[in-house]
Design a protein around this motif. Structure first.
Motif, PDB file in Angstrom:
ATOM      1  N   GLU A  23       0.839  -1.201   0.000  1.00  0.00           N
ATOM      2  CA  GLU A  23       0.000   0.000   0.000  1.00  0.00           C
ATOM      3  C   GLU A  23       0.872   1.249   0.000  1.00  0.00           C
ATOM      4  O   GLU A  23       1.986   1.233   0.525  1.00  0.00           O
ATOM      5  N   LEU A  75      -5.109   6.319  -2.105  1.00  0.00           N
ATOM      6  CA  LEU A  75      -4.314   5.162  -1.707  1.00  0.00           C
ATOM      7  C   LEU A  75      -4.150   4.231  -2.905  1.00  0.00           C
ATOM      8  O   LEU A  75      -5.070   4.078  -3.706  1.00  0.00           O
ATOM      9  N   SER A  76      -2.990   3.619  -2.973  1.00  0.00           N
ATOM     10  CA  SER A  76      -2.731   2.616  -4.000  1.00  0.00           C
ATOM     11  C   SER A  76      -2.363   1.306  -3.338  1.00  0.00           C
ATOM     12  O   SER A  76      -1.769   1.291  -2.262  1.00  0.00           O
ATOM     13  N   CYS A  77      -2.703   0.229  -4.009  1.00  0.00           N
ATOM     14  CA  CYS A  77      -2.308  -1.096  -3.550  1.00  0.00           C
ATOM     15  C   CYS A  77      -1.838  -1.875  -4.762  1.00  0.00           C
ATOM     16  O   CYS A  77      -2.633  -2.175  -5.653  1.00  0.00           O
ATOM     17  N   TRP A 126     -10.368  -2.989   0.649  1.00  0.00           N
ATOM     18  CA  TRP A 126      -9.718  -2.121   1.638  1.00  0.00           C
ATOM     19  C   TRP A 126     -10.492  -2.225   2.944  1.00  0.00           C
ATOM     20  O   TRP A 126     -11.729  -2.187   2.949  1.00  0.00           O
ATOM     21  N   TYR A 174      -5.101   1.872   7.021  1.00  0.00           N
ATOM     22  CA  TYR A 174      -5.847   1.280   5.914  1.00  0.00           C
ATOM     23  C   TYR A 174      -5.080   0.085   5.364  1.00  0.00           C
ATOM     24  O   TYR A 174      -3.890   0.203   5.027  1.00  0.00           O
ATOM     25  N   TYR A 175      -5.777  -1.033   5.266  1.00  0.00           N
ATOM     26  CA  TYR A 175      -5.177  -2.276   4.811  1.00  0.00           C
ATOM     27  C   TYR A 175      -5.783  -2.706   3.480  1.00  0.00           C
ATOM     28  O   TYR A 175      -7.006  -2.702   3.318  1.00  0.00           O
ATOM     29  N   CYS A 176      -4.923  -3.113   2.581  1.00  0.00           N
ATOM     30  CA  CYS A 176      -5.352  -3.706   1.325  1.00  0.00           C
ATOM     31  C   CYS A 176      -5.394  -5.218   1.482  1.00  0.00           C
ATOM     32  O   CYS A 176      -4.566  -5.793   2.204  1.00  0.00           O
ATOM     33  N   THR A 196      -1.308   1.298   5.670  1.00  0.00           N
ATOM     34  CA  THR A 196      -0.791   2.655   5.508  1.00  0.00           C
ATOM     35  C   THR A 196      -1.648   3.589   6.366  1.00  0.00           C
ATOM     36  O   THR A 196      -2.867   3.462   6.395  1.00  0.00           O
TER      37      THR A 196
END
Length: 128
Positions: free
Chosen positions: A6, A20-22, A36, A94-96, A122
């Motif tokens: 992330e 946010l990117s994952c 997410w 925040y978790y992917c 993140t």
């Protein structure tokens, strides 16, 4: 094996935006859905949004509908969570997550058990 990384977290004022990117690597082509989740201090981890890889269908928690938008780039094995109109209560890690098992029913993707890979998280902090 799938690795999830992330990025994009940070500190923002209320009303601001973050994306946010994952990025998934490894056997990312086996991913059926990505989601997410977020965990605020002292609280349980909760669902935020999910996207099915094949259809592009998206699902959102009521608390973020109309403010967050999830999209995916299958060629890059990456999903993006655009977060607008951020509120202090959006502050969390925040978790992917990714599902590479047997595809689940759509409703299942709001639950942690539907995912078998997780990123490290993140931090998103929204100041008032």
């Amino acid at each position: 094996q799938v690795q999830l990384v992330e990025s994009g977290g940070g500190l923002v004022q209320a009303g601001g935006s973050l994306r946010l990117s994952c990025a998934a690597s490894g056997r990312a082509f086996t991913t059926h859905a990505m989601g997410w989740f977020r965990q605020a201090p002292g609280k349980e981890r909760v669902f935020v949004a999910a996207i099915r890889r094949s259809s592009g269908n998206t699902y959102y928690a009521d608390s973020v509908k109309g403010r967050f938008a999830l999209s995916g780039d299958n060629a890059k094995n990456t999903v993006y969570l655009q977060m607008n109109s951020l509120k202090p209560e959006d502050t969390a890690v925040y978790y992917c997550a990714a599902d590479t098992g047997v595809p689940s029913a759509s409703a299942a993707y709001t639950q942690e058990y539907a995912y078998n890979y997780w990123g490290q998280g993140t931090q998103v902090t929204v100041s008032s």
